[in-house]
Structure formats: structure tokens, C-alpha cells
Design a protein around this motif. Structure first.
Motif, PDB file in Angstrom:
ATOM      1  N   LEU A 212      40.013 -41.873  -8.047  1.00 53.85           N
ATOM      2  CA  LEU A 212      40.125 -42.002  -6.481  1.00 53.85           C
ATOM      3  C   LEU A 212      39.733 -41.361  -5.509  1.00 53.85           C
ATOM      4  N   GLY A 213      39.613 -42.130  -4.448  1.00 58.26           N
ATOM      5  CA  GLY A 213      38.712 -40.941  -2.943  1.00 58.26           C
ATOM      6  C   GLY A 213      38.797 -39.438  -2.746  1.00 58.26           C
ATOM      7  N   ILE A 214      40.480 -39.521  -3.086  1.00 54.50           N
ATOM      8  CA  ILE A 214      41.006 -38.067  -3.030  1.00 54.50           C
ATOM      9  C   ILE A 214      40.003 -36.721  -3.816  1.00 54.50           C
ATOM     10  N   GLN A 215      39.634 -37.722  -5.206  1.00 52.85           N
ATOM     11  CA  GLN A 215      39.312 -36.782  -6.000  1.00 52.85           C
ATOM     12  C   GLN A 215      37.628 -36.488  -5.940  1.00 52.85           C
ATOM     13  N   ALA A 216      37.215 -37.537  -5.485  1.00 54.49           N
ATOM     14  CA  ALA A 216      35.488 -37.152  -4.938  1.00 54.49           C
ATOM     15  C   ALA A 216      34.873 -36.364  -3.826  1.00 54.49           C
ATOM     16  N   GLU A 217      33.918 -35.640  -4.462  1.00 54.18           N
ATOM     17  CA  GLU A 217      33.019 -34.731  -3.333  1.00 54.18           C
ATOM     18  C   GLU A 217      31.183 -35.426  -3.715  1.00 54.18           C
ATOM     19  N   GLN A 218      30.820 -35.021  -2.605  1.00 54.12           N
ATOM     20  CA  GLN A 218      29.625 -35.516  -2.860  1.00 54.12           C
ATOM     21  C   GLN A 218      28.072 -34.267  -3.576  1.00 54.12           C
ATOM     22  N   VAL A 219      26.942 -35.238  -3.616  1.00 58.13           N
ATOM     23  CA  VAL A 219      26.597 -34.750  -4.655  1.00 58.13           C
ATOM     24  C   VAL A 219      24.786 -35.493  -3.919  1.00 58.13           C
ATOM     25  N   PHE A 220      23.793 -34.860  -4.182  1.00 57.72           N
ATOM     26  CA  PHE A 220      22.445 -35.476  -3.090  1.00 57.72           C
ATOM     27  C   PHE A 220      21.762 -35.220  -4.336  1.00 57.72           C
ATOM     28  N   TYR A 221      20.963 -36.112  -5.059  1.00 55.96           N
ATOM     29  CA  TYR A 221      19.602 -36.513  -5.716  1.00 55.96           C
ATOM     30  C   TYR A 221      18.387 -36.471  -5.180  1.00 55.96           C
ATOM     31  N   VAL A 222      17.979 -35.360  -5.458  1.00 52.12           N
ATOM     32  CA  VAL A 222      15.755 -35.042  -5.349  1.00 52.12           C
ATOM     33  C   VAL A 222      15.201 -35.365  -6.506  1.00 52.12           C
ATOM     34  N   LYS A 223      14.447 -36.848  -7.133  1.00 52.18           N
ATOM     35  CA  LYS A 223      13.400 -37.085  -7.580  1.00 52.18           C
ATOM     36  C   LYS A 223      12.930 -35.979  -8.316  1.00 52.18           C
ATOM     37  N   ASP A 224      12.596 -36.124  -9.746  1.00 48.51           N
ATOM     38  CA  ASP A 224      11.714 -34.857 -10.575  1.00 48.51           C
ATOM     39  C   ASP A 224      10.874 -35.383  -9.586  1.00 48.51           C
ATOM     40  N   VAL A 225       9.210 -35.074 -10.237  1.00 50.47           N
ATOM     41  CA  VAL A 225       7.961 -35.290  -9.247  1.00 50.47           C
ATOM     42  C   VAL A 225       7.630 -35.781 -10.981  1.00 50.47           C
ATOM     43  N   LYS A 226       7.744 -34.480 -11.805  1.00 48.54           N
ATOM     44  CA  LYS A 226       7.655 -34.165 -13.097  1.00 48.54           C
ATOM     45  C   LYS A 226       8.218 -35.413 -14.498  1.00 48.54           C
ATOM     46  N   LYS A 227       8.981 -35.902 -13.975  1.00 53.40           N
ATOM     47  CA  LYS A 227       9.761 -36.602 -14.905  1.00 53.40           C
ATOM     48  C   LYS A 227      10.355 -37.754 -13.940  1.00 53.40           C
ATOM     49  N   PRO A 228      10.069 -38.857 -13.965  1.00 54.56           N
ATOM     50  CA  PRO A 228      10.348 -40.063 -12.609  1.00 54.56           C
ATOM     51  C   PRO A 228      12.102 -39.797 -12.908  1.00 54.56           C
ATOM     52  N   ASN A 229      12.352 -40.655 -13.851  1.00 53.23           N
ATOM     53  CA  ASN A 229      13.932 -41.108 -14.659  1.00 53.23           C
ATOM     54  C   ASN A 229      15.018 -39.887 -13.840  1.00 53.23           C
TER      55      ASN A 229
END
Length: 308
Positions: A177-194
């Protein structure tokens, strides 16, 4: 169009779920949970319809019990819980990121947080002009209860969380449900691409203002009650001539007006380029028949609401 604030009546739905389980136990104590999962939606609709005719439940619960319309709208983005969410596909050519999502766990799930990205935003219409927003997500792998390490999840001593973006879970249960969601931001790890580092976001227009206190009595001060007048301000050198506020030890420097105008034009050009990244398309992608099955969606919503 009114967005259902389902958490306000979640306790009522949980009470009906317990009542249905008790009825199943009295009739047959075997396979109660499985039977409850299969039969609760139809039982809930019959029960709420009867109670609504007697005036014992509100219109919000009644609309929810009838289930959604078979038609649904699919959006590129939406604003909910103080966050602007956008689908991952829409961000392919953007430098901003609004598709990261986290769902907080509770005591029944060991307080595990689930991390993922939004792939589709759907709006379901209910009776009486009510609406529910669903997010379809790709979920990353998280460990079991009381573990800081997993196949696609790491948490260090400082609380920093890394997720492996190629590991997926809950492929056949992607909706929240939309009311369950909070937001996060993903920053890529330069040493571990995945791998990516998880950064939690705060809702818009939410400010953490520290409370002022008296050091002697530790009395909290209401910021709204503070009145600062000009007459209370101690301004030094009130009789100084403002033309004297300049340095006398350095020669004056003249500037070319063309240089200033060019700099202002460059700034305006960069702002226009940044604004072009904003998705101005507030309309839905298309309007289509949902093939997920209304029974499945109703089950999803009931189970989600009962966990509040």
C-alpha cells in the motif's frame, strides 16, 4: 477524489479478522489460518454490509469491503506520505532518484525493514469516491531476524546498510500500500559495482527544530511564543554613515557589466537545463483493466491493514 487513510481504521479491520478466526475455530479447529486467508474477503464483505445497514460501521470501511473497480489508473509518479515517488523506468534518463522505497517491519516480522525500487504506481477506485494507491516493487534480499549479514545485505557497526541490487526476493508478492512506503536513496559502491548504500530520506516540509531550554531550570520554551521586536535589538554604531563601510587599505576595482550579465545568463541556462529533468507529465500512462485479480488485491489490502 479522496485518498483512503486506511491506517485510521486498521484496528477495526483487525478486530473483524480476529472475529472470523474465532468463528473458524469453533466450526473446525483444523487449518484455521489457511481457511482464514481463503475465506476472509467474502466473509468481511458480507459482515460489513450487514453492519453498515445497521449504521454500526462508517462509509470508509464499507467502501473498502466492497473491493475496487476493475479499472485502474497507472501513474508515472505520485506524492504520498510527504515523499515524491517515481517509477524506476521513468528515471532512466534523469539524474535524480525518487524510486527507492522502504517498508518498516513490525513485531510480527522481527522489525525487519524491506528495501526495493518502485516499478509501477497504481490507483484503485473504490465506492463513494475513495481511492487506494498501490506500489509494485522489485524487492532486494534481506536477512532473517536478528542478523546483520545476508546474501544481499550488510549492516556495519555504524548502522550503514548495503544492499546487493541484483538479488531479488518476493517476486510473486511485489505489492504494498502506498501509505506503507517511505523513501530511500541508493548510492552505488565504487568498489563493488552491484552493491549500493542505503540513504534514508526525510519527508518534504518536515523540519527537525531543536527545543530551546533554560540551563538552570531546564524549562522548555515554546518557539511560537517568542516575540522579538526591533526595539529589543542592540545595534552598535547606529549613527555611523553607511558610506564609511568600506576598506581604506585596498584600491577600488572596477568591473565590466558585460561579464556580470554573461555570468547571470550562464546561471539561468543551467537552471533551465535542470528544470528540464523534471517529469511534468502528471497524467497516467494509460488506463487499463487490471489482470491481477480483484480477489488477490483485496486479500493483499486486508492482510496489510491487519498488520498496522
Amino acid at each position: 477524489m479522496v485518498l483512503i487513510r486506511a491506517e485510521q481504521d486498521a484496528s477495526n479491520i483487525g478486530g473483524h479478522a480476529s472475529e472470523h478466526i474465532d468463528e473458524l475455530k469453533r466450526s473446525n479447529p483444523q487449518n484455521v489460518q489457511r481457511r482464514h486467508k481463503d475465506q476472509f474477503v467474502e466473509w468481511f464483505e458480507r459482515e460489513i454490509t450487514k453492519l453498515h445497514e445497521e449504521g454500526k460501521v462508517n462509509d470508509l470501511i464499507y467502501a473498502l469491503s466492497k473491493g475496487p473497480d476493475h479499472w485502474a489508473r497507472v501513474y508515472n509518479r505520485c506524492f504520498i506520505n510527504g515523499f515524491l515517488f517515481r517509477t524506476a523506468r521513468k528515471e532512466n534518463n534523469l539524474s535524480t532518484q525518487n524510486s527507492g522505497v522502504v517498508v518498516k517491519g513490525d513485531d510480527t516480522t522481527g522489525n525487519i525493514d524491506w528495501y526495493g525500487v518502485i516499478t509501477k504506481i497504481m490507483s484503485l477506485d473504490f465506492a463513494m469516491g475513495k481511492e487506494v494507491v498501490l506500489f509494485q516493487c522489485d524487492w532486494y534480499d534481506v536477512p532473517t531476524v536478528n542478523r546483520n549479514q545476508g546474501r544481499g545485505y550488510k549492516k556495519d557497526q555504524y548502522g550503514i546498510i548495503d544492499v546487493e541490487t541484483t538479488q531479488r526476493r518476493y517476486i510473486y508478492d511485489p505489492y504494498i500500500l502506498g501509505i506503507q512506503a517511505e523513501q530511500v536513496f541508493y548510492v552505488k559502491d565504487v568498489k563493488k559495482p552491484n552493491w549500493s548504500i542505503v540513504i534514508r530520506m526525510k519527508p518534504r516540509n518536515l523540519f527537525a527544530i531543536p527545543l530551546l531550554s533554560d540551563r538552570d531550570n531546564e524549562v522548555e520554551i515554546d518557539l511560537d511564543s517568542l516575540v522579538v521586536g526591533v526595539q529589543d535589538m542592540n545595534v552598535a554604531h547606529t549613527h555611523d554613515n553607511i558610506t564609511h563601510w568600506s576598506r581604506a587599505d585596498m584600491a577600488r576595482v572596477s568591473g565590466d557589466a558585460f561579464v556580470i550579465e554573461k555570468a547571470q545568463a550562464d546561471v539561468q541556462s543551467r537552471n533551465e537545463q535542470s528544470d528540464s529533468e523534471i517529469d511534468d507529465d502528471d497524467t497516467h500512462i494509460d488506463e487499463t483493466v487490471m489482470l491481477l485479480g480483484i480477489h488477490y488485491i483485496k486479500n493483499l489490502m486486508m492482510n496489510s491493514l491487519c498488520r498496522f
